[in-house]
Design a protein around this motif. Sequence first.
Motif, PDB file in Angstrom:
ATOM      1  N   ARG A 169     -15.817  -7.753  19.453  1.00 35.41           N
ATOM      2  CA  ARG A 169     -14.634  -7.600  18.603  1.00 35.41           C
ATOM      3  C   ARG A 169     -14.923  -8.020  17.166  1.00 35.41           C
ATOM      4  N   VAL A 170     -15.833  -8.983  16.995  1.00 37.29           N
ATOM      5  CA  VAL A 170     -16.271  -9.375  15.657  1.00 37.29           C
ATOM      6  C   VAL A 170     -17.143  -8.268  15.070  1.00 37.29           C
ATOM      7  N   VAL A 171     -18.055  -7.740  15.875  1.00 37.11           N
ATOM      8  CA  VAL A 171     -18.897  -6.633  15.428  1.00 37.11           C
ATOM      9  C   VAL A 171     -18.026  -5.462  14.996  1.00 37.11           C
ATOM     10  N   CYS A 172     -16.992  -5.185  15.758  1.00 34.71           N
ATOM     11  CA  CYS A 172     -16.080  -4.087  15.432  1.00 34.71           C
ATOM     12  C   CYS A 172     -15.306  -4.342  14.145  1.00 34.71           C
ATOM     13  N   GLY A 173     -15.146  -5.591  13.762  1.00 34.48           N
ATOM     14  CA  GLY A 173     -14.378  -5.914  12.567  1.00 34.48           C
ATOM     15  C   GLY A 173     -12.887  -6.008  12.803  1.00 34.48           C
ATOM     16  N   VAL A 174     -12.466  -6.047  14.063  1.00 36.67           N
ATOM     17  CA  VAL A 174     -11.036  -6.055  14.370  1.00 36.67           C
ATOM     18  C   VAL A 174     -10.505  -7.433  14.731  1.00 36.67           C
ATOM     19  N   HIS A 175     -11.408  -8.416  14.835  1.00 34.62           N
ATOM     20  CA  HIS A 175     -10.984  -9.795  15.092  1.00 34.62           C
ATOM     21  C   HIS A 175     -11.870 -10.756  14.317  1.00 34.62           C
TER      22      HIS A 175
ATOM     23  N   ARG B 193     -15.404 -19.402   6.955  1.00 32.24           N
ATOM     24  CA  ARG B 193     -16.431 -19.008   7.931  1.00 32.24           C
ATOM     25  C   ARG B 193     -16.065 -17.668   8.551  1.00 32.24           C
ATOM     26  N   ASP B 194     -14.817 -17.491   8.928  1.00 29.60           N
ATOM     27  CA  ASP B 194     -14.380 -16.210   9.473  1.00 29.60           C
ATOM     28  C   ASP B 194     -14.647 -15.076   8.488  1.00 29.60           C
ATOM     29  N   ARG B 195     -14.302 -15.295   7.225  1.00 32.38           N
ATOM     30  CA  ARG B 195     -14.466 -14.260   6.203  1.00 32.38           C
ATOM     31  C   ARG B 195     -15.935 -13.898   6.020  1.00 32.38           C
ATOM     32  N   GLN B 196     -16.795 -14.904   5.989  1.00 36.59           N
ATOM     33  CA  GLN B 196     -18.222 -14.649   5.802  1.00 36.59           C
ATOM     34  C   GLN B 196     -18.819 -13.913   6.998  1.00 36.59           C
ATOM     35  N   ILE B 197     -18.396 -14.272   8.203  1.00 37.10           N
ATOM     36  CA  ILE B 197     -18.895 -13.593   9.401  1.00 37.10           C
ATOM     37  C   ILE B 197     -18.438 -12.140   9.413  1.00 37.10           C
ATOM     38  N   PHE B 198     -17.194 -11.901   9.019  1.00 35.11           N
ATOM     39  CA  PHE B 198     -16.707 -10.517   8.961  1.00 35.11           C
ATOM     40  C   PHE B 198     -17.588  -9.672   8.051  1.00 35.11           C
ATOM     41  N   HIS B 199     -17.862 -10.166   6.853  1.00 38.58           N
ATOM     42  CA  HIS B 199     -18.659  -9.386   5.906  1.00 38.58           C
ATOM     43  C   HIS B 199     -20.107  -9.249   6.373  1.00 38.58           C
TER      44      HIS B 199
ATOM     45  N   ARG C 182      -5.216  -8.993  11.201  1.00 45.68           N
ATOM     46  CA  ARG C 182      -6.605  -8.706  11.520  1.00 45.68           C
ATOM     47  C   ARG C 182      -7.447  -8.725  10.241  1.00 45.68           C
ATOM     48  N   PRO C 183      -8.739  -9.063  10.361  1.00 45.98           N
ATOM     49  CA  PRO C 183      -9.545  -9.278   9.155  1.00 45.98           C
ATOM     50  C   PRO C 183      -9.733  -8.032   8.297  1.00 45.98           C
ATOM     51  N   TYR C 184      -9.831  -6.878   8.914  1.00 42.66           N
ATOM     52  CA  TYR C 184     -10.100  -5.668   8.125  1.00 42.66           C
ATOM     53  C   TYR C 184      -8.928  -5.304   7.223  1.00 42.66           C
ATOM     54  N   LEU C 185      -7.733  -5.838   7.513  1.00 36.54           N
ATOM     55  CA  LEU C 185      -6.576  -5.548   6.678  1.00 36.54           C
ATOM     56  C   LEU C 185      -6.634  -6.291   5.347  1.00 36.54           C
ATOM     57  N   ALA C 186      -7.349  -7.413   5.342  1.00 36.95           N
ATOM     58  CA  ALA C 186      -7.446  -8.209   4.114  1.00 36.95           C
ATOM     59  C   ALA C 186      -8.784  -8.046   3.410  1.00 36.95           C
ATOM     60  N   GLU C 187      -9.811  -7.611   4.160  1.00 35.51           N
ATOM     61  CA  GLU C 187     -11.156  -7.520   3.611  1.00 35.51           C
ATOM     62  C   GLU C 187     -11.649  -6.079   3.726  1.00 35.51           C
ATOM     63  N   GLY C 188     -12.395  -5.605   2.769  1.00 36.23           N
ATOM     64  CA  GLY C 188     -12.940  -4.258   2.831  1.00 36.23           C
ATOM     65  C   GLY C 188     -14.110  -4.183   3.795  1.00 36.23           C
ATOM     66  N   GLY C 189     -14.318  -3.010   4.361  1.00 35.63           N
ATOM     67  CA  GLY C 189     -15.457  -2.824   5.248  1.00 35.63           C
ATOM     68  C   GLY C 189     -15.100  -1.954   6.425  1.00 35.63           C
ATOM     69  N   PRO C 190     -16.100  -1.340   7.052  1.00 34.80           N
ATOM     70  CA  PRO C 190     -15.854  -0.435   8.183  1.00 34.80           C
ATOM     71  C   PRO C 190     -15.486  -1.195   9.451  1.00 34.80           C
ATOM     72  N   ILE C 191     -14.768  -0.525  10.339  1.00 35.75           N
ATOM     73  CA  ILE C 191     -14.538  -1.040  11.687  1.00 35.75           C
ATOM     74  C   ILE C 191     -15.008   0.023  12.669  1.00 35.75           C
ATOM     75  N   CYS C 192     -15.234  -0.381  13.910  1.00 33.69           N
ATOM     76  CA  CYS C 192     -15.913   0.523  14.846  1.00 33.69           C
ATOM     77  C   CYS C 192     -14.961   1.406  15.630  1.00 33.69           C
ATOM     78  N   ILE C 193     -13.654   1.284  15.408  1.00 30.52           N
ATOM     79  CA  ILE C 193     -12.671   2.120  16.096  1.00 30.52           C
ATOM     80  C   ILE C 193     -11.690   2.675  15.072  1.00 30.52           C
ATOM     81  N   ASN C 194     -10.826   3.578  15.510  1.00 30.37           N
ATOM     82  CA  ASN C 194      -9.865   4.184  14.604  1.00 30.37           C
ATOM     83  C   ASN C 194      -8.872   3.153  14.071  1.00 30.37           C
TER      84      ASN C 194
END
Length: 259
Positions: free
Chosen positions: A190-196, A55-61, A130-142
């Motif tokens: 934080r979910v929108v940002c992709g960092v959690h 569920r976490d993975r699907q929400i991230f994407h 953090r999810p972006y480290l394992a999954e591809g995709g943009p995040i909203c901060i540096n």
Amino acid sequence: MRTIWIGLAALTLSSCATAPHGIQAERGRYLAKGAYDAKAMLPPPPAKGTPLAERDRQIFHATRALKDTPRWSLAQADNVEENVLEGYACALGVTPTLQANPKLAGLLLRMSRDVRPAVSGPKLKYRRPRPYLAEGGPICINRSLGLSIAPDYPSGHSTWGWSVGLLLAEIAPDRADAILARAKAFGESRVVCGVHNMSSVEAGAQNARNLFTTLKASPAFQADLAAARLELEAARAKGPAPDAARCQDDAAVLARPLL
């Protein structure tokens, strides 16, 4: 006081019982060391391969599609934790200021010192990436080194945002529904940002609720809460109200389902 107001978030993230008789809270905190142990109170994060982890993975994407939308912009604003009270202004009906709300500023600063170990304890225990480290995709901060090495679970922003929201709902109960809805959105940013992961944001909310229950058993916290309530009541009566157009824009953004 300017330093107090601006520095709340940095103090917080660099981190259900009363203290036993004779043990005093550490200087600058409301709670004695060990009075609230987040490591014992929070369950572990979802294990890899479980339905909750999926569920976490699907929400991230799914939320990567929010890039460059108004919700993405709001998430970027929510990332700046020292602006947390400005984020609550529309829900609160007034924008707290240093001049009008020094007691609230002091309360938040002291509370932040209890939030800090409540976040750092379970983060260091579970060390969830953090999810972006394992999954591809943009995040909203540096994508900074500091961000990458800071664990995912629980979300510190969510714990802090909910702690502030619970406090504000306590001192402005007539605005509680709007305040707590904004606390939820602050965590979801934080979910929108992709960092959690979503489960880490939800754990942050639970962490804040557990901590706040413990804080309410502190006489010093209750005294400061009462003083901040009177101060905020005066500020609300005096005004001015937040910018109406901005509040309408925020409400329109937050009215849309996250997914």
